[in-house]
Design an enzyme around this catalytic site. Structure first.
Site, short mmCIF file in Angstrom:
data_model
loop_
_atom_site.label_atom_id
_atom_site.label_comp_id
_atom_site.label_asym_id
_atom_site.label_seq_id
_atom_site.Cartn_x
_atom_site.Cartn_y
_atom_site.Cartn_z
N ALA A 228 -0.29 5.09 -3.60
CA ALA A 228 -0.65 4.34 -2.99
C ALA A 228 -0.44 5.89 -1.47
CB ALA A 228 0.30 3.55 -3.00
N LYS B 265 -5.70 3.14 0.75
CA LYS B 265 -6.33 2.47 -0.02
C LYS B 265 -5.40 0.85 -0.17
CE LYS B 265 -8.62 5.13 -3.02
NZ LYS B 265 -8.38 6.98 -2.38
N PRO C 203 -1.16 7.96 1.66
CA PRO C 203 0.11 7.54 3.20
C PRO C 203 0.06 5.62 2.66
CG PRO C 203 -1.66 8.39 3.61
CD PRO C 203 -1.45 8.73 2.23
N CYS D 100 -9.66 12.67 -5.56
CA CYS D 100 -10.47 13.20 -4.51
C CYS D 100 -10.55 15.06 -5.13
CB CYS D 100 -9.48 13.20 -3.06
SG CYS D 100 -8.33 14.24 -3.39
#
Length: 404
Positions: free
Chosen positions: A114, A119, A116, A234
């Site tokens: 998770a 989301k 930084p 990403c």
């Protein structure tokens, strides 16, 4: 012109096709877009003048990147600085909520990788009232950053943990939704973070897609029947994206869910020949955001309730902020005092301020605790969160202005 690895260029040009790849290359000549997502629990008005992120009502593009460090409202959790493509997770959850009956009631959700916290804060903001979230980060120093951001976002029933994915499987934890924003080769971040270019290699791609399968295998065992796993990277290559998703569908008998989108969003679908399942790829130069691949997979079976976190927390490393618990008198302070407070300095509060612990606020938004002893207030703001710079602006930094 940005120097990209030759092997990456050859692979990605073939994957995207000449026209799409040229649009991607042209994006390097532009500044990466800057965007924020406001906290709907704290802020009832839209910021102005800003342009909406089309797939996220709480998201807005800024015309330039300001110095967020000097805005007390940023530290108060009024908004989160998040890359626009990543905000698509709010659209996924909203879309599923309108179609899947089990999402009507409070849910349990795990954000497995998770830090930084983008989301996690996005997801918890759009979940049904009463939902619980576990926001996890395996790497200790990144977990502390996650703890800060989750704490400032201020939503109840949100727990931060520092564990590996296998620890949740061993603890027999169960969740209705699991977000797997997995470690990846980072191709989609080349424009925003040029340092990632030097870290790229085909060897790293191979390492990543194998690790991603291990993470999802652990996560799948923690997913309730009928639950949803949101998988994202990403990066661009199909090994970490479509090929992994195809593997998950075959290995776990997972159903991939269609998420409605608008043509104007310019989101790209599958780029793997022979694989036309609904996946969503954001490409700089085509979509206004950085590189992202994301999709939603549903586990077979009828949904049921998950175990409360309290039944498994003894088997997990739970993090808590170094803050006094309780409701304390709220004392509003001006801009310069707010910056001093955020630096960790003692400040002087109004004469009628009660002695003892108080909550320091700026424009009505809580910054953190202080202990008023009369002639000054000792700073209780956590040391890791404090502003490090010694050069502070003399005038208020009005980065975000809201409609009234």
């Amino acid at each position: 012109m940005t120097n990209l690895p030759e092997e990456f260029i050859l692979q990605t040009r073939q994957l995207m096709g000449e026209e799409r790849f040229n649009c991607y290359l042209e994006a390097f000549e532009e500044e990466a877009p800057v965007s924020i997502r406001v906290n709907p629990r704290l802020v009832n008005h839209e910021p102005v003048p800003m342009i909406h992120v089309p797939w996220c009502p709480e998201g807005f593009y800024l015309s330039e990147r300001p110095q967020f460090t000097f805005d007390p409202l940023f530290h108060a959790g009024c908004y989160y600085v998040q890359e626009a493509s990543s905000m698509f997770i709010t659209h996924i959850i909203r879309s599923l909520a309108s179609r899947l009956s089990f999402i009507i009631s409070p849910l349990s959700i795990l954000d497995l990788c998770a830090a930084p916290g983008g989301k996690s804060t996005a997801a918890i903001s759009v979940l049904p009232e009463g939902s619980t979230m576990v926001s996890n980060e395996p790497i200790p120093n990144r977990a502390q950053i996650l703890l800060e951001n989750i704490t400032k976002w201020g939503y109840p029933n949100c727990t931060v943990t520092n564990n590996y994915p296998r620890d949740f499987r061993k603890a027999k934890a169960k969740f209705d939704i699991i977000i797997c924003d997995v470690p990846c080769s980072g191709e989609g971040m080349f424009r925003k973070d040029p340092a990632t270019i030097g870290e790229w290699s085909m060897q790293n791609v191979e390492k990543c897609w194998r690790l991603q399968r291990e993470i999802v295998a652990d996560a799948w065992e923690c997913l309730n029947p009928g639950g949803i796993l949101i998988y994202s990277t990403c990066t661009f290559n199909t090994k970490e994206n479509e090929e992994n998703v195809r593997y998950f569908m075959e290995e776990f008998d997972a159903e991939i869910l269609d998420i409605p989108t608008e043509p104007s969003w310019n989101i790209t679908g599958s780029l793997l020949e022979g694989f036309d399942a609904p996946v969503y790829r954001f490409i700089p130069g085509i979509t206004r955001g950085e590189g992202l691949f994301i999709c939603a997979l549903r586990k077979s079976g009828e949904s049921n309730h998950s175990y409360p976190l309290s039944t498994i927390s003894s088997k997990l490393r739970v993090l808590t902020p170094d803050l006094p618990e309780g409701d304390y008198p709220r004392i509003d302070i001006p801009y310069q005092d707010a910056l001093k407070y955020l630096r960790g300095e003692a400040i002087v509060l109004p004469p009628d301020t009660p002695k003892g612990i108080v909550t320091v606020t700026y424009q009505g938004f809580a910054l953190g605790p202080a202990k008023n002893i009369g002639n000054r207030a000792n700073n209780l703001y956590p040391k890791p969160w404090r502003i490090k710079t010694t050069h502070l602006p003399t005038e208020p930094v009005d980065i975000i202005k809201f409609k009234v």
